[in-house]
Write a protein that holds these residues in place. Sequence first.
Motif, PDB file in Angstrom:
ATOM      1  N   LYS A  65      -3.588  13.690  -4.411  1.00  6.62           N
ATOM      2  CA  LYS A  65      -3.940  12.956  -3.188  1.00  6.62           C
ATOM      3  C   LYS A  65      -4.372  11.546  -3.571  1.00  6.62           C
ATOM      4  O   LYS A  65      -5.177  11.350  -4.479  1.00  6.62           O
ATOM      5  CB  LYS A  65      -5.069  13.676  -2.443  1.00  6.62           C
TER       6      LYS A  65
ATOM      7  N   LYS B 296       1.232   4.012  -3.172  1.00  7.38           N
ATOM      8  CA  LYS B 296       1.007   5.451  -2.981  1.00  7.38           C
ATOM      9  C   LYS B 296       2.191   6.264  -3.482  1.00  7.38           C
ATOM     10  O   LYS B 296       2.025   7.288  -4.149  1.00  7.38           O
ATOM     11  CB  LYS B 296       0.749   5.747  -1.496  1.00  7.38           C
TER      12      LYS B 296
ATOM     13  N   GLU C 252      -7.100  12.090  -6.532  1.00  2.00           N
ATOM     14  CA  GLU C 252      -7.524  13.470  -6.755  1.00  2.00           C
ATOM     15  C   GLU C 252      -6.295  14.248  -7.230  1.00  2.00           C
ATOM     16  O   GLU C 252      -5.416  14.587  -6.436  1.00  2.00           O
ATOM     17  CB  GLU C 252      -8.096  14.071  -5.470  1.00  2.00           C
TER      18      GLU C 252
ATOM     19  N   GLU D  85       0.832  -1.209   0.000  1.00  2.00           N
ATOM     20  CA  GLU D  85       0.000   0.000   0.000  1.00  2.00           C
ATOM     21  C   GLU D  85       0.863   1.254   0.000  1.00  2.00           C
ATOM     22  O   GLU D  85       0.617   2.189  -0.767  1.00  2.00           O
ATOM     23  CB  GLU D  85      -0.921  -0.021   1.218  1.00  2.00           C
TER      24      GLU D  85
ATOM     25  N   THR E 123      -5.918   7.908  -2.108  1.00  2.00           N
ATOM     26  CA  THR E 123      -6.613   7.217  -1.018  1.00  2.00           C
ATOM     27  C   THR E 123      -6.869   5.777  -1.443  1.00  2.00           C
ATOM     28  O   THR E 123      -7.462   5.527  -2.500  1.00  2.00           O
ATOM     29  CB  THR E 123      -7.953   7.896  -0.694  1.00  2.00           C
TER      30      THR E 123
ATOM     31  N   THR F 253      -8.560   2.207  -0.286  1.00  2.00           N
ATOM     32  CA  THR F 253      -9.502   1.548   0.631  1.00  2.00           C
ATOM     33  C   THR F 253      -9.662   0.089   0.217  1.00  2.00           C
ATOM     34  O   THR F 253      -9.522  -0.261  -0.954  1.00  2.00           O
ATOM     35  CB  THR F 253     -10.870   2.234   0.617  1.00  2.00           C
TER      36      THR F 253
END
Length: 888
Positions: free
Chosen positions: A172, A156, A194, A152, A174, A176
């Motif tokens: 950004k 990122k 984003e 993860e 995110t 999940t």
Amino acid sequence: MIALVALFCSCVVSPLAAQSQEMTLPDTIYNPEVSYAKPIHKTIAAIEIEGVRTFDDFVLRNLSGLAVGDEVLIPGDAMSAAVNRIMRQGYFSNARIVVDKYVGSQVYLRIIVTERPRISQVTFSGVKKSEREDLELRSGLRQGTQMTRNNEDKVKQIIQKYFNDKGFRDAKVTITQEPDLSKEGYVNVAIAIEKKHKTKVNDIYFSGNNSLSDHTLRMAMKNTNAKFSLKKHIRSSFLKLFSSKKFVEESYREDLTRLVEKYQEYGFRDAEVIADSVVRTPDGKRVNIYLNIDEGQKYYIKDINFVGNSQYPAEYLDRVLGIKSGDVYNQRRLAKRLNEDEDAVGNLYYNNGYIFAWVDPVETNVVGDSVSLDIRIAEGKPANINKVIIKGNTVVYDEVVRRELYTKPGQLFSREDIINSIRLINQLGHFDAEKSVPRPIPNQESGTVDIEYDLVPRSSDQLELSMGWSQSGLLFRGAIKFTNFSVGNLLHPSMYKKGIIPQGDGQTLSLSAQTNGKYYQQYSISFMDPWFGGKRPDMFSVSAFYSKTTAIDSKFYNSNASNYYNAYYNSYYNNYNSYYNGMGNYASDLYTQASDPDKSLQMLGASIGYGKRLTWPDNWFQIYASLNYTYYKLRNWSYNTFQNFHHGSANDLNLELRLSRTSIDNPIYTRSGSDFMVSVAATLPYSLWDNLDYASSTLNVSDRYRFIEYHKWKFRGRVFTPLINPATHKYAPVLMGRVEGAILGSYNLNKKSPFGTFYMGGDGMSSYYGGYMNETIGLRGYKNGTIAGNNYDYAYAYMRLSMELRFPILFENSFNAWVLAFAEAGNAWRNIDNYNPFNLKRSAGVGLRVTLPMVGMLGIDWGYGFDRPDNSTVRGGSNIHFVLGQEI
């Protein structure tokens, strides 16, 4: 009987007694309490594994580092270390070790783990399709892989760097995870991105720069540009004006290095950026950059000494270097003159076999503003070529490639020979010039070098098929061009390279056919062998063609056309659709019926040629000679061309000599090199001995042109100049300059040739019936054939000048695309006496070119003609031109 009963009782009672005894052993303790205050020593009797789904038990036992028979302290370091080792793998979200029981001095352990979930599906949101596809490849997330914390965090970082490189510094990410209810232990991973806004450079503020202007420093920072301002950038180059203005940290740091290098070019050896800061503007969308520079003093070269040179005297190396005492100490220029330029000192050695030589400048004394330099040279020994390796070739026989090479085993190594070899390979057209590269492989121990040519095949065959319907009937054109033909294998199918066509020898075979109903048909065939005989680069070619054009019976057409209009005029208002459809059908039938077989033009021709590659003045020259014959048969031909030659036959037998020089690097998108050609084609001067009075107006036209006579002189030159170094910039824009012209002269002014004239203007493709009778010359911005008078007129001389600025867009396998802007000027003259190279029709415009497999070049140009064509009262104006398989 008593004995049997006693035996049975002993078998039943003994185990029960034993079990009762075991259950009551005083040294067996289940789920014992573990006290950190009083740890105890035990020997591991067994290790059970609980909670694994995708790993074997022995894997977990090995990961733990614990084994049956080990003596451990409970609780103790061995137990803690075992849990840490398991957790460090990242495959488990939890791990613990519990004590099931003590049996005397032995302990029974159970390792309980919770596996991290595996990926069932990955989805991206907030990005475009192309970005999603890139991120899927970069992230490495695949169905079935475990979603760990490391994964993860890594994903990122990858995504944020990807968008940071695109200028989205505030992107950004995110991630999940939702359980997949259809699969136990699996999750659906959703990655929401984003991008926000691009971070752009608002302005760059310099301080401390007294010697170099802000503008010069901004130009040095190629990838970090300030927002365009007419006042600040009025002198900026075209490319700088439209370059990227996004802020990327990595590119910014590279630009700081370029800024210091720019100072070093001006002699500021000690220049440095002593402070820099990047500050966001209040809206957060841009940044201001503040740079504080310490320029230091300007240095000059005091003297230059060559050390270690034995092959070349210092005086000669000094002339090659081109830098002398008193010059500004330009470190960039020094590096180029020593190793980078084609005629650099290092390449002087490199081109003459000294592949192991190195040239290194060393500052030996710095006093005040003067620098003394030693150019230290380690020459080594010259290297010969050991092996020449051809990789990736699957289209032609290796010999076809090897025969083009200047690099042969046993020869002295030369960088220039490698460059010339790859140029010749590219000109074959069978390999992708963008991806095929040569690579020297030096062997220091043996003092030799291998040359490896890593080639990427591309299809260069072309196929053209088009079909339609017009008033004259069926329209059809078919053409196929095999550029890797092998006539030697024609009768040996087992030797075919691939498919049903004999291939592999690099020969060219072209076939074409075209028809326009009853009015026009044309057939042609040609063959060319660039290495005739297989031993020398001697070109042999042979070709033949036939065409027939039929005229319209104008009287029949006009008479029936008036009857047709009368018949349909009355029905117009009653039924418009019936009228319109009937009109089209009738017109088509009428046009077909109007064909007049008694009015025709037929041409039959053949050519045979032989060329030879020369070695003087250099290796790029070639001489070519061809013997050409064309037979013309005119039957009541009613068009107003050909010097009033309408009926009879004519023979054109000429010998053409052509001298050319071609040194272009890539035949598709050429970045550098030149292409020049001069030729003369001439017939025998029949009028000197045939005793015909050509000045007489009563001389029969068929007698006048039974044997055509002329001499035709042509010249053409093109030069390609890259605006950026193509060795480091694949997408370098290129400036192409072209000049060409021709004159069709006569031995007798009363016997000018009716054929071989020039048809100028427009797209440069063949006219309706003039493909073999005249030469078509394009001039964008004007309609076809309008330059030398009315449409379908002819000229005996022409000249054309062109400048093109080409900007590449894409190079992908056999697909290439570029845009261009052009300025042209040209004219054609019916009389050679009127030839005036300063009286040219001007035009300018833009265009697009693409190359496709099996199709070749396609393009479209928009041109605007600024001048009035001959016999016209209006300018050439706006015109669209299409390009198919050739340059205009």
